[in-house]
Design a protein around this motif. Structure first.
Motif, PDB file in Angstrom:
ATOM      1  N   THR A   1       0.780  -1.237   0.000  1.00 10.02           N
ATOM      2  CA  THR A   1       0.000   0.000   0.000  1.00 10.02           C
ATOM      3  C   THR A   1       0.809   1.282   0.000  1.00 10.02           C
ATOM      4  OG1 THR A   1      -0.092  -0.042   2.423  1.00 10.02           O
ATOM      5  CG2 THR A   1      -1.906  -1.112   1.225  1.00 10.02           C
ATOM      6  N   GLN A   2       2.083   1.222   0.343  1.00  8.33           N
ATOM      7  CA  GLN A   2       2.859   2.452   0.514  1.00  8.33           C
ATOM      8  C   GLN A   2       3.676   2.796  -0.724  1.00  8.33           C
ATOM      9  OE1 GLN A   2       3.119   5.411   1.570  1.00  8.33           O
ATOM     10  NE2 GLN A   2       3.307   4.919   3.754  1.00  8.33           N
TER      11      GLN A   2
ATOM     12  N   CYS B   1      -1.169   0.903  -9.089  1.00  3.28           N
ATOM     13  CA  CYS B   1      -1.974  -0.269  -8.750  1.00  3.28           C
ATOM     14  C   CYS B   1      -1.225  -1.206  -7.798  1.00  3.28           C
ATOM     15  CB  CYS B   1      -2.343  -1.010 -10.031  1.00  3.28           C
ATOM     16  SG  CYS B   1      -3.461  -2.399  -9.762  1.00  3.28           S
ATOM     17  N   TYR B   2      -1.959  -1.778  -6.857  1.00  6.36           N
ATOM     18  CA  TYR B   2      -1.452  -2.825  -5.981  1.00  6.36           C
ATOM     19  C   TYR B   2      -2.645  -3.688  -5.575  1.00  6.36           C
ATOM     20  CZ  TYR B   2      -3.207   0.426  -2.433  1.00  6.36           C
ATOM     21  OH  TYR B   2      -3.993   1.285  -1.705  1.00  6.36           O
ATOM     22  N   ARG B   3      -2.394  -4.854  -5.067  1.00  5.83           N
ATOM     23  CA  ARG B   3      -3.486  -5.747  -4.703  1.00  5.83           C
ATOM     24  C   ARG B   3      -4.337  -5.121  -3.602  1.00  5.83           C
ATOM     25  NH1 ARG B   3      -2.821 -11.985  -2.672  1.00  5.83           N
ATOM     26  NH2 ARG B   3      -2.050 -10.974  -0.787  1.00  5.83           N
ATOM     27  N   GLY B   4      -5.650  -5.077  -3.826  1.00  7.36           N
ATOM     28  CA  GLY B   4      -6.568  -4.515  -2.856  1.00  7.36           C
ATOM     29  C   GLY B   4      -6.842  -3.033  -3.024  1.00  7.36           C
ATOM     30  N   GLN B   5      -6.201  -2.400  -4.030  1.00  4.36           N
ATOM     31  CA  GLN B   5      -6.341  -0.956  -4.184  1.00  4.36           C
ATOM     32  C   GLN B   5      -7.786  -0.529  -4.471  1.00  4.36           C
ATOM     33  OE1 GLN B   5      -4.689   0.798  -7.697  1.00  4.36           O
ATOM     34  NE2 GLN B   5      -4.190   2.719  -6.679  1.00  4.36           N
ATOM     35  N   GLU B   6      -8.490  -1.294  -5.286  1.00  2.00           N
ATOM     36  CA  GLU B   6      -9.862  -0.906  -5.630  1.00  2.00           C
ATOM     37  C   GLU B   6     -10.749  -0.863  -4.388  1.00  2.00           C
ATOM     38  OE1 GLU B   6     -11.504  -3.300  -8.691  1.00  2.00           O
ATOM     39  OE2 GLU B   6     -10.050  -2.682 -10.210  1.00  2.00           O
ATOM     40  N   ALA B   7     -10.573  -1.810  -3.498  1.00  2.00           N
ATOM     41  CA  ALA B   7     -11.369  -1.826  -2.275  1.00  2.00           C
ATOM     42  C   ALA B   7     -11.026  -0.630  -1.384  1.00  2.00           C
ATOM     43  CB  ALA B   7     -11.143  -3.133  -1.517  1.00  2.00           C
ATOM     44  N   VAL B   8      -9.735  -0.282  -1.312  1.00  2.00           N
ATOM     45  CA  VAL B   8      -9.330   0.892  -0.534  1.00  2.00           C
ATOM     46  C   VAL B   8      -9.955   2.148  -1.117  1.00  2.00           C
ATOM     47  CG1 VAL B   8      -7.377   2.371   0.093  1.00  2.00           C
ATOM     48  CG2 VAL B   8      -7.175  -0.111   0.312  1.00  2.00           C
ATOM     49  N   ALA B   9      -9.860   2.308  -2.442  1.00  2.00           N
ATOM     50  CA  ALA B   9     -10.405   3.495  -3.095  1.00  2.00           C
ATOM     51  C   ALA B   9     -11.913   3.597  -2.893  1.00  2.00           C
ATOM     52  CB  ALA B   9     -10.066   3.472  -4.582  1.00  2.00           C
ATOM     53  N   ARG B  10     -12.592   2.463  -2.935  1.00  2.00           N
ATOM     54  CA  ARG B  10     -14.043   2.472  -2.762  1.00  2.00           C
ATOM     55  C   ARG B  10     -14.423   2.979  -1.364  1.00  2.00           C
ATOM     56  NH1 ARG B  10     -14.910  -2.698  -2.904  1.00  2.00           N
ATOM     57  NH2 ARG B  10     -14.513  -2.741  -5.138  1.00  2.00           N
ATOM     58  N   THR B  11     -13.695   2.500  -0.349  1.00  2.00           N
ATOM     59  CA  THR B  11     -14.006   2.934   1.009  1.00  2.00           C
ATOM     60  C   THR B  11     -13.647   4.392   1.223  1.00  2.00           C
ATOM     61  OG1 THR B  11     -13.491   0.671   1.729  1.00  2.00           O
ATOM     62  CG2 THR B  11     -13.751   2.340   3.437  1.00  2.00           C
ATOM     63  N   VAL B  12     -12.535   4.838   0.636  1.00  2.00           N
ATOM     64  CA  VAL B  12     -12.144   6.240   0.757  1.00  2.00           C
ATOM     65  C   VAL B  12     -13.182   7.138   0.096  1.00  2.00           C
ATOM     66  CG1 VAL B  12     -10.450   7.961   0.026  1.00  2.00           C
ATOM     67  CG2 VAL B  12      -9.675   5.786   0.975  1.00  2.00           C
TER      68      VAL B  12
ATOM     69  N   LYS C   1     -11.302  -9.665   8.731  1.00  2.00           N
ATOM     70  CA  LYS C   1     -12.191  -8.728   8.074  1.00  2.00           C
ATOM     71  C   LYS C   1     -11.666  -7.289   8.102  1.00  2.00           C
ATOM     72  CE  LYS C   1     -16.395 -11.368   9.198  1.00  2.00           C
ATOM     73  NZ  LYS C   1     -17.712 -11.307   9.880  1.00  2.00           N
ATOM     74  N   SER C   2     -10.550  -7.065   8.757  1.00  2.00           N
ATOM     75  CA  SER C   2     -10.082  -5.696   9.007  1.00  2.00           C
ATOM     76  C   SER C   2      -9.691  -4.965   7.733  1.00  2.00           C
ATOM     77  CB  SER C   2      -8.883  -5.715   9.955  1.00  2.00           C
ATOM     78  OG  SER C   2      -9.271  -6.086  11.263  1.00  2.00           O
ATOM     79  N   LEU C   3     -10.100  -3.697   7.662  1.00  2.00           N
ATOM     80  CA  LEU C   3      -9.736  -2.789   6.586  1.00  2.00           C
ATOM     81  C   LEU C   3      -8.783  -1.728   7.122  1.00  2.00           C
ATOM     82  CD1 LEU C   3     -13.359  -2.140   5.241  1.00  2.00           C
ATOM     83  CD2 LEU C   3     -11.681  -3.734   4.277  1.00  2.00           C
ATOM     84  N   PRO C   4      -7.857  -1.230   6.301  1.00  2.00           N
ATOM     85  CA  PRO C   4      -6.972  -0.149   6.768  1.00  2.00           C
ATOM     86  C   PRO C   4      -7.741   1.048   7.297  1.00  2.00           C
ATOM     87  CG  PRO C   4      -6.193  -1.016   4.670  1.00  2.00           C
ATOM     88  CD  PRO C   4      -7.532  -1.645   4.920  1.00  2.00           C
TER      89      PRO C   4
END
Length: 353
Positions: free
Chosen positions: A64-65, A244-255, A225-228
């Motif tokens: 993620t970083q 792009c990195y694995r899980g990025q779409e889910a992070v962007a959706r929550t943001v 189940k934890s999200l950043p």
């Protein structure tokens, strides 16, 4: 002399069983920690190293970083996510110009090493889980003798991208608490401690300070189940503008949408109780289960405290109970997904049943 052989050393339990829990007075040890005159044995934590000229760009692409511009000696954090954006392995990160060090919690180093190894393909990198390295923790500007690397906590950090997120870091309670992890060759650990002019502190003091600093611990606070977002890791471990990195779409959706299903809280526990609730205990609002406590400890000033996760729509002023102990929750992540704007803490000692 080994930390466990020093006068007054009492070993811990659970995942911290290999290291001392305290040396006779956890409160005094916590004060010494914050004064910069004590060290904690963290040798049960694990270190993965990546060498080779592609190490920064490669790990950058998988986690993620933003790591491609990481300079030697600079400290940061990153997270390996699942494809669904769930937290798998958070890591403290530092590079010395030749080796990238990824410091993980107890029992998580092999998972990270195995994943990285599986993703090597044609990259010019080598990955290793290093059992020849040990860790010591402390606060302040001192570094332990013989340390080969000292990771300094970026928390509270300026948000890890150009996208503004959360409260002003100057408001954060950890401001000024300059925590560090000193990486020491395991063969030199005893000699390094013999040269140390300060004292030793145990995990009870380290954990109490971590909790009041609102810092989640992966091996205790994170579940499958934890999200950043839920733990406020967008502040220091997730770059919102990188590629792009694995899980990025889910992070962007929550943001973008906000409103994560759960939110982290600091739990002020009734000080009249003689015990702490067990980690994993349900948090009740009346007869309704609204979350769980993930860590608990006794802070030198605030008394019994904990970290936990509540359902997003739990009222901010709800009177809670955990394992029969009354509690109130202080917001870390607001229900709309933003970091709390105020960190004023009521010192709760007795709560109405």
């Amino acid at each position: 002399m080994k930390p466990s052989e020093r006068p007054g050393a009492v070993l811990g339990d659970g995942i911290d069983a290999p290291v001392p829990a305290h040396y006779g007075s956890p409160a005094r040890e916590q004060r010494a920690l914050l004064a910069g005159t004590a060290l904690v044995d963290l040798s049960h934590m694990e270190v993965v190293t990546v060498t080779g000229q592609d190490r920064l760009t490669w790990v950058h692409s998988l986690t993620t970083q933003h790591l491609t511009g990481l300079t030697p000696g600079e400290s940061t954090e990153t997270i390996l996510l699942s494809a669904e954006g769930r937290i798998q392995v958070p890591a403290f990160v530092q590079d010395d110009g030749e080796t990238l060090y990824l410091i993980t919690d107890v029992g998580q180093g092999e998972e990270l090493r195995a994943f990285l190894q599986s993703m090597k393909f044609m990259m010019r990198v080598d990955v290793a889980l290093r059992d020849d390295l040990s860790l010591l923790g402390g606060y302040g500007s001192e570094t332990v003798p013989r340390a080969i690397l000292t990771w300094r906590d970026p928390w509270p950090a300026v948000p890890a991208s150009s996208v503004a997120y959360g409260a002003d870091p100057d408001q954060h309670p950890a401001r000024g608490h300059d925590r560090y992890l000193a990486l020491v060759p395991a063969a030199d650990l005893e000699a390094a401690l013999d040269e140390w002019e300060g004292t030793m502190a145990g995990m009870l003091a380290w954990e109490a300070q971590r909790i009041v600093d609102l810092r989640p611990r992966p091996a205790l606070d994170v579940d499958d189940k934890s999200l950043p977002h839920e733990w406020d890791w967008l502040r220091s471990a997730v770059h919102l503008d990188k590629g792009c990195y694995r899980g990025q779409e889910a992070v962007a959706r929550t943001v973008n949408l906000g409103r994560p299903p759960r939110r982290a809280v600091l739990l002020q526990l009734d000080g009249s109780a003689e015990r702490l609730p067990a980690a994993g205990s349900e948090i009740l609002w009346g007869e309704k289960t609204v979350g769980k406590i993930t860590s608990a400890g006794r802070d030198m000033d605030e008394g019994p405290v904990g970290l936990g996760l509540l359902k997003r729509n739990t009222p901010l002023d709800a009177q809670l109970a955990i394992d029969g102990i009354p509690a109130l929750a202080e917001v870390i992540v607001n229900p709309d997904g933003r970091t709390a704007l105020s960190y004023d803490r009521p010192k709760i000692r007795k709560l109405a049943p």
